[in-house]
Design a protein around this motif. Sequence first.
Motif, PDB file in Angstrom:
ATOM      1  N   MET A   4      -0.279   3.366  -4.823  1.00  0.00           N
ATOM      2  CA  MET A   4       0.648   3.702  -3.753  1.00  0.00           C
ATOM      3  C   MET A   4      -0.085   3.855  -2.420  1.00  0.00           C
ATOM      4  O   MET A   4       0.369   3.345  -1.391  1.00  0.00           O
ATOM      5  CB  MET A   4       1.399   4.997  -4.087  1.00  0.00           C
ATOM      6  N   CYS A   5      -1.228   4.526  -2.434  1.00  0.00           N
ATOM      7  CA  CYS A   5      -1.997   4.732  -1.195  1.00  0.00           C
ATOM      8  C   CYS A   5      -2.478   3.415  -0.600  1.00  0.00           C
ATOM      9  O   CYS A   5      -2.334   3.181   0.606  1.00  0.00           O
ATOM     10  CB  CYS A   5      -3.195   5.645  -1.459  1.00  0.00           C
ATOM     11  N   THR A   6      -3.047   2.547  -1.438  1.00  0.00           N
ATOM     12  CA  THR A   6      -3.562   1.286  -0.904  1.00  0.00           C
ATOM     13  C   THR A   6      -2.446   0.347  -0.470  1.00  0.00           C
ATOM     14  O   THR A   6      -2.607  -0.412   0.478  1.00  0.00           O
ATOM     15  CB  THR A   6      -4.479   0.581  -1.925  1.00  0.00           C
ATOM     16  N   THR A   7      -1.319   0.419  -1.148  1.00  0.00           N
ATOM     17  CA  THR A   7      -0.180  -0.407  -0.750  1.00  0.00           C
ATOM     18  C   THR A   7       0.399   0.072   0.573  1.00  0.00           C
ATOM     19  O   THR A   7       0.633  -0.722   1.489  1.00  0.00           O
ATOM     20  CB  THR A   7       0.906  -0.392  -1.839  1.00  0.00           C
ATOM     21  N   LEU A   8       0.612   1.359   0.692  1.00  0.00           N
ATOM     22  CA  LEU A   8       1.199   1.913   1.911  1.00  0.00           C
ATOM     23  C   LEU A   8       0.251   1.865   3.104  1.00  0.00           C
ATOM     24  O   LEU A   8       0.696   1.926   4.245  1.00  0.00           O
ATOM     25  CB  LEU A   8       1.659   3.349   1.668  1.00  0.00           C
ATOM     26  N   ALA A   9      -1.041   1.726   2.851  1.00  0.00           N
ATOM     27  CA  ALA A   9      -2.016   1.688   3.939  1.00  0.00           C
ATOM     28  C   ALA A   9      -1.782   0.517   4.891  1.00  0.00           C
ATOM     29  O   ALA A   9      -2.071   0.602   6.077  1.00  0.00           O
ATOM     30  CB  ALA A   9      -3.430   1.622   3.369  1.00  0.00           C
ATOM     31  N   TYR A  10      -1.262  -0.575   4.387  1.00  0.00           N
ATOM     32  CA  TYR A  10      -1.046  -1.758   5.227  1.00  0.00           C
ATOM     33  C   TYR A  10       0.277  -1.753   5.979  1.00  0.00           C
ATOM     34  O   TYR A  10       0.469  -2.540   6.909  1.00  0.00           O
ATOM     35  CB  TYR A  10      -1.156  -3.027   4.382  1.00  0.00           C
ATOM     36  N   VAL A  11       1.189  -0.883   5.597  1.00  0.00           N
ATOM     37  CA  VAL A  11       2.515  -0.874   6.233  1.00  0.00           C
ATOM     38  C   VAL A  11       2.436  -0.619   7.741  1.00  0.00           C
ATOM     39  O   VAL A  11       3.015  -1.381   8.520  1.00  0.00           O
ATOM     40  CB  VAL A  11       3.461   0.123   5.535  1.00  0.00           C
ATOM     41  N   PRO A  12       1.725   0.413   8.210  1.00  0.00           N
ATOM     42  CA  PRO A  12       1.677   0.645   9.657  1.00  0.00           C
ATOM     43  C   PRO A  12       1.080  -0.533  10.429  1.00  0.00           C
ATOM     44  O   PRO A  12       1.565  -0.880  11.510  1.00  0.00           O
ATOM     45  CB  PRO A  12       0.795   1.893   9.808  1.00  0.00           C
ATOM     46  N   THR A  35      -6.442 -10.337   1.574  1.00  0.00           N
ATOM     47  CA  THR A  35      -5.363 -11.154   1.024  1.00  0.00           C
ATOM     48  C   THR A  35      -5.821 -11.875  -0.247  1.00  0.00           C
ATOM     49  O   THR A  35      -5.096 -11.895  -1.255  1.00  0.00           O
ATOM     50  CB  THR A  35      -4.865 -12.168   2.079  1.00  0.00           C
ATOM     51  N   THR A  36      -7.013 -12.425  -0.224  1.00  0.00           N
ATOM     52  CA  THR A  36      -7.560 -13.095  -1.405  1.00  0.00           C
ATOM     53  C   THR A  36      -7.777 -12.100  -2.542  1.00  0.00           C
ATOM     54  O   THR A  36      -7.447 -12.383  -3.707  1.00  0.00           O
ATOM     55  CB  THR A  36      -8.884 -13.800  -1.055  1.00  0.00           C
ATOM     56  N   GLY A  37      -8.309 -10.939  -2.216  1.00  0.00           N
ATOM     57  CA  GLY A  37      -8.540  -9.906  -3.224  1.00  0.00           C
ATOM     58  C   GLY A  37      -7.261  -9.457  -3.897  1.00  0.00           C
ATOM     59  O   GLY A  37      -7.216  -9.318  -5.131  1.00  0.00           O
ATOM     60  N   THR A  38      -6.205  -9.262  -3.111  1.00  0.00           N
ATOM     61  CA  THR A  38      -4.943  -8.837  -3.714  1.00  0.00           C
ATOM     62  C   THR A  38      -4.344  -9.944  -4.578  1.00  0.00           C
ATOM     63  O   THR A  38      -3.700  -9.663  -5.587  1.00  0.00           O
ATOM     64  CB  THR A  38      -3.923  -8.359  -2.665  1.00  0.00           C
ATOM     65  N   LEU A  39      -4.575 -11.189  -4.203  1.00  0.00           N
ATOM     66  CA  LEU A  39      -4.117 -12.307  -5.038  1.00  0.00           C
ATOM     67  C   LEU A  39      -4.801 -12.250  -6.407  1.00  0.00           C
ATOM     68  O   LEU A  39      -4.149 -12.354  -7.449  1.00  0.00           O
ATOM     69  CB  LEU A  39      -4.398 -13.644  -4.361  1.00  0.00           C
ATOM     70  N   PHE A  40      -6.122 -12.055  -6.409  1.00  0.00           N
ATOM     71  CA  PHE A  40      -6.848 -11.985  -7.677  1.00  0.00           C
ATOM     72  C   PHE A  40      -6.480 -10.744  -8.490  1.00  0.00           C
ATOM     73  O   PHE A  40      -6.394 -10.801  -9.716  1.00  0.00           O
ATOM     74  CB  PHE A  40      -8.356 -12.068  -7.450  1.00  0.00           C
ATOM     75  N   TRP A  41      -6.237  -9.602  -7.832  1.00  0.00           N
ATOM     76  CA  TRP A  41      -5.788  -8.404  -8.545  1.00  0.00           C
ATOM     77  C   TRP A  41      -4.412  -8.649  -9.166  1.00  0.00           C
ATOM     78  O   TRP A  41      -4.118  -8.183 -10.258  1.00  0.00           O
ATOM     79  CB  TRP A  41      -5.735  -7.189  -7.627  1.00  0.00           C
ATOM     80  N   THR A  42      -3.562  -9.388  -8.459  1.00  0.00           N
ATOM     81  CA  THR A  42      -2.246  -9.720  -9.005  1.00  0.00           C
ATOM     82  C   THR A  42      -2.390 -10.583 -10.254  1.00  0.00           C
ATOM     83  O   THR A  42      -1.728 -10.338 -11.275  1.00  0.00           O
ATOM     84  CB  THR A  42      -1.384 -10.439  -7.946  1.00  0.00           C
ATOM     85  N   ILE A  43      -3.244 -11.588 -10.179  1.00  0.00           N
ATOM     86  CA  ILE A  43      -3.482 -12.458 -11.342  1.00  0.00           C
ATOM     87  C   ILE A  43      -4.024 -11.628 -12.508  1.00  0.00           C
ATOM     88  O   ILE A  43      -3.583 -11.794 -13.657  1.00  0.00           O
ATOM     89  CB  ILE A  43      -4.442 -13.603 -10.970  1.00  0.00           C
ATOM     90  N   ALA A  56       1.931  -3.326  -7.153  1.00  0.00           N
ATOM     91  CA  ALA A  56       1.129  -2.798  -6.048  1.00  0.00           C
ATOM     92  C   ALA A  56       0.438  -3.926  -5.290  1.00  0.00           C
ATOM     93  O   ALA A  56       0.423  -3.935  -4.047  1.00  0.00           O
ATOM     94  CB  ALA A  56       0.100  -1.806  -6.575  1.00  0.00           C
ATOM     95  N   ASN A  57      -0.094  -4.888  -6.004  1.00  0.00           N
ATOM     96  CA  ASN A  57      -0.836  -5.951  -5.333  1.00  0.00           C
ATOM     97  C   ASN A  57       0.060  -7.021  -4.731  1.00  0.00           C
ATOM     98  O   ASN A  57      -0.302  -7.618  -3.731  1.00  0.00           O
ATOM     99  CB  ASN A  57      -1.885  -6.531  -6.282  1.00  0.00           C
ATOM    100  N   VAL A  58       1.217  -7.244  -5.311  1.00  0.00           N
ATOM    101  CA  VAL A  58       2.175  -8.159  -4.677  1.00  0.00           C
ATOM    102  C   VAL A  58       2.630  -7.568  -3.333  1.00  0.00           C
ATOM    103  O   VAL A  58       2.686  -8.275  -2.323  1.00  0.00           O
ATOM    104  CB  VAL A  58       3.380  -8.449  -5.600  1.00  0.00           C
ATOM    105  N   LEU A  59       2.923  -6.274  -3.320  1.00  0.00           N
ATOM    106  CA  LEU A  59       3.342  -5.634  -2.067  1.00  0.00           C
ATOM    107  C   LEU A  59       2.213  -5.617  -1.048  1.00  0.00           C
ATOM    108  O   LEU A  59       2.399  -5.994   0.116  1.00  0.00           O
ATOM    109  CB  LEU A  59       3.838  -4.214  -2.333  1.00  0.00           C
ATOM    110  N   THR A  60       1.029  -5.189  -1.473  1.00  0.00           N
ATOM    111  CA  THR A  60      -0.115  -5.163  -0.562  1.00  0.00           C
ATOM    112  C   THR A  60      -0.422  -6.565  -0.050  1.00  0.00           C
ATOM    113  O   THR A  60      -0.669  -6.762   1.147  1.00  0.00           O
ATOM    114  CB  THR A  60      -1.358  -4.582  -1.257  1.00  0.00           C
ATOM    115  N   GLY A  61      -0.396  -7.539  -0.939  1.00  0.00           N
ATOM    116  CA  GLY A  61      -0.634  -8.922  -0.543  1.00  0.00           C
ATOM    117  C   GLY A  61       0.403  -9.434   0.436  1.00  0.00           C
ATOM    118  O   GLY A  61       0.073 -10.178   1.362  1.00  0.00           O
ATOM    119  N   SER A  62       1.638  -9.021   0.260  1.00  0.00           N
ATOM    120  CA  SER A  62       2.698  -9.428   1.197  1.00  0.00           C
ATOM    121  C   SER A  62       2.428  -8.894   2.597  1.00  0.00           C
ATOM    122  O   SER A  62       2.553  -9.621   3.580  1.00  0.00           O
ATOM    123  CB  SER A  62       4.052  -8.930   0.714  1.00  0.00           C
ATOM    124  N   PHE A  63       2.048  -7.620   2.661  1.00  0.00           N
ATOM    125  CA  PHE A  63       1.752  -7.022   3.964  1.00  0.00           C
ATOM    126  C   PHE A  63       0.516  -7.656   4.592  1.00  0.00           C
ATOM    127  O   PHE A  63       0.522  -8.013   5.778  1.00  0.00           O
ATOM    128  CB  PHE A  63       1.551  -5.505   3.846  1.00  0.00           C
TER     129      PHE A  63
END
Length: 75
Positions: A4-12, A35-43, A56-63
Amino acid sequence: IAAMCTTLAYVPQAIKTIRTKQTRDLSLALLILITTGTLFWTIYGILLMDWILILANVLTGSFSCTVLIYKLRFG
């Protein structure tokens, strides 16, 4: 909690970037790596069938992808 923290960090940053369209002070290398890191975490999450990791990683990657696109377009 960590996801939650890492995902919400990109929102602002995403909101500020969308509003101002200013990305001059953002590092292109950082945005590409995040962006690349979140793609690999998603995989990895998909391979484990870990829905928290995937979500979490799909959301973070989207942001981060949004900010990266703005950096490439307006930077």
